[in-house]
Write an enzyme that holds these catalytic residues in place. Structure first.
Site, PDB file in Angstrom:
ATOM      1  CE  LYS A 158      38.416 109.774  65.795  1.00 24.63           C
ATOM      2  NZ  LYS A 158      37.544 109.207  66.818  1.00 24.63           N
ATOM      3  CG  ASP A 180      39.149 106.558  63.474  1.00 23.03           C
ATOM      4  OD1 ASP A 180      38.047 106.308  62.957  1.00 23.03           O
ATOM      5  OD2 ASP A 180      39.369 106.527  64.693  1.00 23.03           O
TER       6      ASP A 180
HETATM    7  O1  C5P Z   1      40.393 100.496  62.922  1.00 22.07           O
HETATM    8  P1  C5P Z   1      41.025 100.656  64.253  1.00 22.07           P
HETATM    9  O2  C5P Z   1      42.265  99.826  64.422  1.00 22.07           O
HETATM   10  O3  C5P Z   1      41.225 102.073  64.664  1.00 22.07           O
HETATM   11  O4  C5P Z   1      39.965 100.066  65.289  1.00 22.07           O
HETATM   12  C1  C5P Z   1      40.345  99.723  66.591  1.00 22.07           C
HETATM   13  C2  C5P Z   1      39.320  98.752  67.161  1.00 22.07           C
HETATM   14  O5  C5P Z   1      38.049  99.402  67.290  1.00 22.07           O
HETATM   15  C3  C5P Z   1      39.018  97.542  66.289  1.00 22.07           C
HETATM   16  O6  C5P Z   1      39.938  96.513  66.533  1.00 22.07           O
HETATM   17  C4  C5P Z   1      37.608  97.168  66.752  1.00 22.07           C
HETATM   18  O7  C5P Z   1      37.648  96.456  67.969  1.00 22.07           O
HETATM   19  C5  C5P Z   1      36.976  98.510  67.042  1.00 22.07           C
HETATM   20  N1  C5P Z   1      36.196  99.009  65.882  1.00 22.07           N
HETATM   21  C6  C5P Z   1      34.988  98.410  65.587  1.00 22.07           C
HETATM   22  N2  C5P Z   1      34.265  98.854  64.512  1.00 22.07           N
HETATM   23  C7  C5P Z   1      34.690  99.890  63.768  1.00 22.07           C
HETATM   24  C8  C5P Z   1      35.913 100.540  64.062  1.00 22.07           C
HETATM   25  C9  C5P Z   1      36.655 100.070  65.135  1.00 22.07           C
HETATM   26  O8  C5P Z   1      34.570  97.471  66.268  1.00 22.07           O
HETATM   27  N3  C5P Z   1      33.967 100.289  62.733  1.00 22.07           N
END
Ligand code: C5P
Length: 313
Positions: free
Chosen positions: A17, A145
């Site tokens: 994406k 995501d």
């Molecule tokens: O959800 P995902 O594991 O892909 O997110 C990776 C990192 O990105 C999280 O640990 C966080 O530090 C940051 N993040 C965030 N706020 C979001 C999505 C991701 O701070 N809404």
């Protein structure tokens, strides 16, 4: 020869994406930030082929496979398989063969696409019969995501980015991607944004919203309008952590892109072009400048069963 359904290899393809808009709000107590984003799924895919096995194992090949991708429980596809087995009480395993085209730690949701494809493949292989909303719920436990990689198309994401609402997009948009051989850590990019906001006492909306102009430009289908509306709050911190990104963006615009944006937390840079011919011309000009651009288009479908091995197609 017709094999029984559960002994067949199940091949699922899920897209990477681009965030066309990414507004980052306040940091929540769980460390996640409140987001308002618009995702578009693009024609750069992860292919996951699942076969029955005693244990859950993974092997990665393809242009973006490298040693940095863990094969243990840190691998998002392995985590997806274990979560699905745990949630449904399924007792067997599976081998996951991943053909990786989305850059690792590139800001394009490659790991999330692997997790989404794994959920769909194993639901089929293990004959679990989960609904799409049950798969979304499991996906959101794996990463913000993942639900979008299941859904695909163009969508607005709020909350952590996993609360999805479809966005109407007309026609197709042509992008040229400039990937980087070194990834960026998403938590580091968010942390840099937080510290800059704190140091400079910057005022920002705690609960951001997608500006109407972004959605209008998608409905209209004119890349020139969308080019003006592209925005990413993570672009400045990503460029601070990786100063050469500013040059990449400049090269993209010089090569004829309407606009250039860092995708998600970077370092992939997405160039929006006027159409397919313009994108091909930009790839050529970038090549002359020594840069390798990759032409993709969006929106494309979310995680989908392809019913064949990726290499047979
Ligand atoms: O959800 P995902 O594991 O892909 O997110 C990776 C990192 O990105 C999280 O640990 C966080 O530090 C940051 N993040 C965030 N706020 C979001 C999505 C991701 O701070 N809404």
């Amino acid at each position: 020869m017709n094999l029984p359904a559960d002994s067949r290899a199940v091949h699922v393809r899920a897209p990477g994406k681009i965030n066309l808009y990414l507004g980052v709000g306040g940091r929540q107590t769980d460390g996640y930030h409140e987001l308002a984003t618009v995702f578009q799924a693009v024609s750069l895919f992860e292919d996951v082929t699942a076969t029955l096995a005693d244990e859950i194992t993974v092997h990665t090949t393809g242009p973006q496979a490298h040693d940095g991708v863990p094969t243990d429980d840190r691998n998002l596809a392995v985590r997806a398989a274990k979560l699905l087995a745990h949630a449904t009480g399924y007792r067997g395993g599976a081998h996951l063969e991943i053909y990786k085209q989305v850059p690792v730690a590139g800001g394009m949701g490659g790991g999330s696409a692997d997790a989404a494809a794994t959920l769909v493949a194993l639901d089929h292989l293990w004959q679990l019969g989960l609904t799409l909303s049950e798969l979304h719920e499991l996906g959101s436990q794996l990463g913000a995501d993942v639900p979008f990689a299941l859904q695909g198309g163009t969508a607005i994401g709020t909350g952590r980015g996993d609360d999805l609402h479809p966005a109407l997009a007309t026609g197709r948009f042509d992008w040229v991607l400039l990937t980087s051989s070194r990834g960026l850590s998403t938590p580091e990019v968010y942390a840099r944004l937080d510290s800059r906001r704190e140091e400079n006492s910057l005022i920002f909306p705690l609960t951001p919203e997608v500006p109407p102009v972004v959605l209008q430009s998608l409905r209209g289908g004119f890349p020139e309008d969308l080019a003006e509306a592209l925005h990413n709050d993570l672009q400045a911190p990503a460029c601070e952590l990786r100063p050469e990104l500013a040059d990449t963006i400049r090269h993209g615009v010089v090569a004829g892109a309407l606009n250039a944006i860092v995708s998600g937390s970077g370092p992939t840079v997405a160039l929006l072009c006027g159409g397919a011919d313009e994108a091909a011309a930009a790839v050529e000009r970038l090549r002359e400048a020594g840069l390798r651009g990759q032409h993709v288009h969006g929106p494309v479908h979310g995680a989908r069963i392809m019913n064949a091995s990726p290499h047979d197609e």
